[in-house]
Write a protein that holds these residues in place. Sequence first.
Motif, PDB file in Angstrom:
ATOM      1  N   ALA A   1       1.184   1.502  -9.239  1.00 55.67           N
ATOM      2  CA  ALA A   1       0.233   1.656  -8.132  1.00 55.67           C
ATOM      3  C   ALA A   1      -0.451   3.021  -8.199  1.00 55.67           C
ATOM      4  O   ALA A   1      -1.662   3.120  -7.981  1.00 55.67           O
ATOM      5  CB  ALA A   1       0.953   1.486  -6.795  1.00 55.67           C
ATOM      6  N   ARG A   2       0.299   4.067  -8.522  1.00 53.57           N
ATOM      7  CA  ARG A   2      -0.303   5.393  -8.645  1.00 53.57           C
ATOM      8  C   ARG A   2      -1.271   5.456  -9.830  1.00 53.57           C
ATOM      9  O   ARG A   2      -2.321   6.090  -9.748  1.00 53.57           O
ATOM     10  CB  ARG A   2       0.781   6.453  -8.802  1.00 53.57           C
ATOM     11  CG  ARG A   2       1.521   6.736  -7.528  1.00 53.57           C
ATOM     12  CD  ARG A   2       2.525   7.818  -7.737  1.00 53.57           C
ATOM     13  NE  ARG A   2       3.271   8.106  -6.514  1.00 53.57           N
ATOM     14  CZ  ARG A   2       4.325   8.903  -6.486  1.00 53.57           C
ATOM     15  NH1 ARG A   2       4.744   9.489  -7.578  1.00 53.57           N
ATOM     16  NH2 ARG A   2       4.950   9.106  -5.356  1.00 53.57           N
TER      17      ARG A   2
ATOM     18  N   ALA B   1       4.350   0.903  -2.061  1.00 49.95           N
ATOM     19  CA  ALA B   1       5.277   0.982  -3.186  1.00 49.95           C
ATOM     20  C   ALA B   1       6.241   2.153  -3.003  1.00 49.95           C
ATOM     21  O   ALA B   1       7.425   2.052  -3.329  1.00 49.95           O
ATOM     22  CB  ALA B   1       4.511   1.106  -4.498  1.00 49.95           C
TER      23      ALA B   1
ATOM     24  N   GLU C   1      -2.958   2.935 -11.094  1.00 48.09           N
ATOM     25  CA  GLU C   1      -4.142   2.176 -10.698  1.00 48.09           C
ATOM     26  C   GLU C   1      -5.029   2.996  -9.773  1.00 48.09           C
ATOM     27  O   GLU C   1      -6.256   3.008  -9.923  1.00 48.09           O
ATOM     28  CB  GLU C   1      -3.713   0.877 -10.014  1.00 48.09           C
ATOM     29  CG  GLU C   1      -4.844   0.004  -9.576  1.00 48.09           C
ATOM     30  CD  GLU C   1      -5.600  -0.595 -10.752  1.00 48.09           C
ATOM     31  OE1 GLU C   1      -6.817  -0.831 -10.595  1.00 48.09           O
ATOM     32  OE2 GLU C   1      -4.996  -0.808 -11.805  1.00 48.09           O
ATOM     33  N   LEU C   2      -4.419   3.702  -8.836  1.00 39.19           N
ATOM     34  CA  LEU C   2      -5.183   4.543  -7.916  1.00 39.19           C
ATOM     35  C   LEU C   2      -5.859   5.688  -8.666  1.00 39.19           C
ATOM     36  O   LEU C   2      -7.032   5.980  -8.422  1.00 39.19           O
ATOM     37  CB  LEU C   2      -4.271   5.101  -6.824  1.00 39.19           C
ATOM     38  CG  LEU C   2      -4.919   6.000  -5.785  1.00 39.19           C
ATOM     39  CD1 LEU C   2      -5.967   5.239  -4.993  1.00 39.19           C
ATOM     40  CD2 LEU C   2      -3.860   6.563  -4.857  1.00 39.19           C
TER      41      LEU C   2
ATOM     42  N   ARG D   1       6.916  -0.217  -9.944  1.00 39.98           N
ATOM     43  CA  ARG D   1       5.798  -0.632  -9.083  1.00 39.98           C
ATOM     44  C   ARG D   1       5.054   0.578  -8.531  1.00 39.98           C
ATOM     45  O   ARG D   1       3.822   0.580  -8.451  1.00 39.98           O
ATOM     46  CB  ARG D   1       6.301  -1.504  -7.936  1.00 39.98           C
ATOM     47  CG  ARG D   1       6.509  -2.949  -8.312  1.00 39.98           C
ATOM     48  CD  ARG D   1       6.665  -3.802  -7.076  1.00 39.98           C
ATOM     49  NE  ARG D   1       7.788  -3.387  -6.264  1.00 39.98           N
ATOM     50  CZ  ARG D   1       8.957  -4.005  -6.200  1.00 39.98           C
ATOM     51  NH1 ARG D   1       9.167  -5.101  -6.895  1.00 39.98           N
ATOM     52  NH2 ARG D   1       9.917  -3.553  -5.431  1.00 39.98           N
TER      53      ARG D   1
ATOM     54  N   PRO E   1      -1.654   0.419  -1.427  1.00 40.42           N
ATOM     55  CA  PRO E   1      -0.661  -0.114  -2.378  1.00 40.42           C
ATOM     56  C   PRO E   1       0.330   0.950  -2.853  1.00 40.42           C
ATOM     57  O   PRO E   1       1.532   0.673  -2.974  1.00 40.42           O
ATOM     58  CB  PRO E   1      -1.519  -0.627  -3.535  1.00 40.42           C
ATOM     59  CG  PRO E   1      -2.838  -0.922  -2.926  1.00 40.42           C
ATOM     60  CD  PRO E   1      -3.024   0.108  -1.857  1.00 40.42           C
ATOM     61  N   ALA E   2      -0.130   2.162  -3.097  1.00 40.98           N
ATOM     62  CA  ALA E   2       0.769   3.239  -3.514  1.00 40.98           C
ATOM     63  C   ALA E   2       1.702   3.641  -2.376  1.00 40.98           C
ATOM     64  O   ALA E   2       2.881   3.929  -2.598  1.00 40.98           O
ATOM     65  CB  ALA E   2      -0.024   4.442  -3.996  1.00 40.98           C
TER      66      ALA E   2
ATOM     67  N   GLU F   1      -5.435   3.725  -0.799  1.00 38.97           N
ATOM     68  CA  GLU F   1      -4.133   4.273  -1.154  1.00 38.97           C
ATOM     69  C   GLU F   1      -2.975   3.408  -0.662  1.00 38.97           C
ATOM     70  O   GLU F   1      -1.828   3.680  -0.997  1.00 38.97           O
ATOM     71  CB  GLU F   1      -3.983   5.678  -0.584  1.00 38.97           C
ATOM     72  CG  GLU F   1      -4.910   6.681  -1.200  1.00 38.97           C
ATOM     73  CD  GLU F   1      -4.782   8.060  -0.568  1.00 38.97           C
ATOM     74  OE1 GLU F   1      -3.821   8.284   0.200  1.00 38.97           O
ATOM     75  OE2 GLU F   1      -5.641   8.906  -0.848  1.00 38.97           O
TER      76      GLU F   1
END
Length: 89
Positions: A71-72, A37, A74-75, A67, A33-34, A31
């Motif tokens: 990121a969310r 961001a 992608e997660l 961004r 990266p999220a 988590e």
Amino acid sequence: MTDIVTVQDAVTAFADFMDPTAAELDAIEQEMPAILADVDLLDAQIITLDRTPTELDTQRIRRARRRLLAARRELANRTAGTSLPGGAA
């Protein structure tokens, strides 16, 4: 006569052996990266709290929001492909 109650739960609630498990650390790592961001978006928004946002500030907030959404997404896509233990969906 009043009973003496132990405070063992309060004392051991934050003991050294209560560190996060490897699975919890892995979840945090996935988590991250999220989380970063989200921090960037908050930073961009905080900058504009005490002044009128300029065009550069607006672009910075918009870029940070994109961004964060990426990121969310992608997660969510990464976790949607994993199955829960025990065969539960």
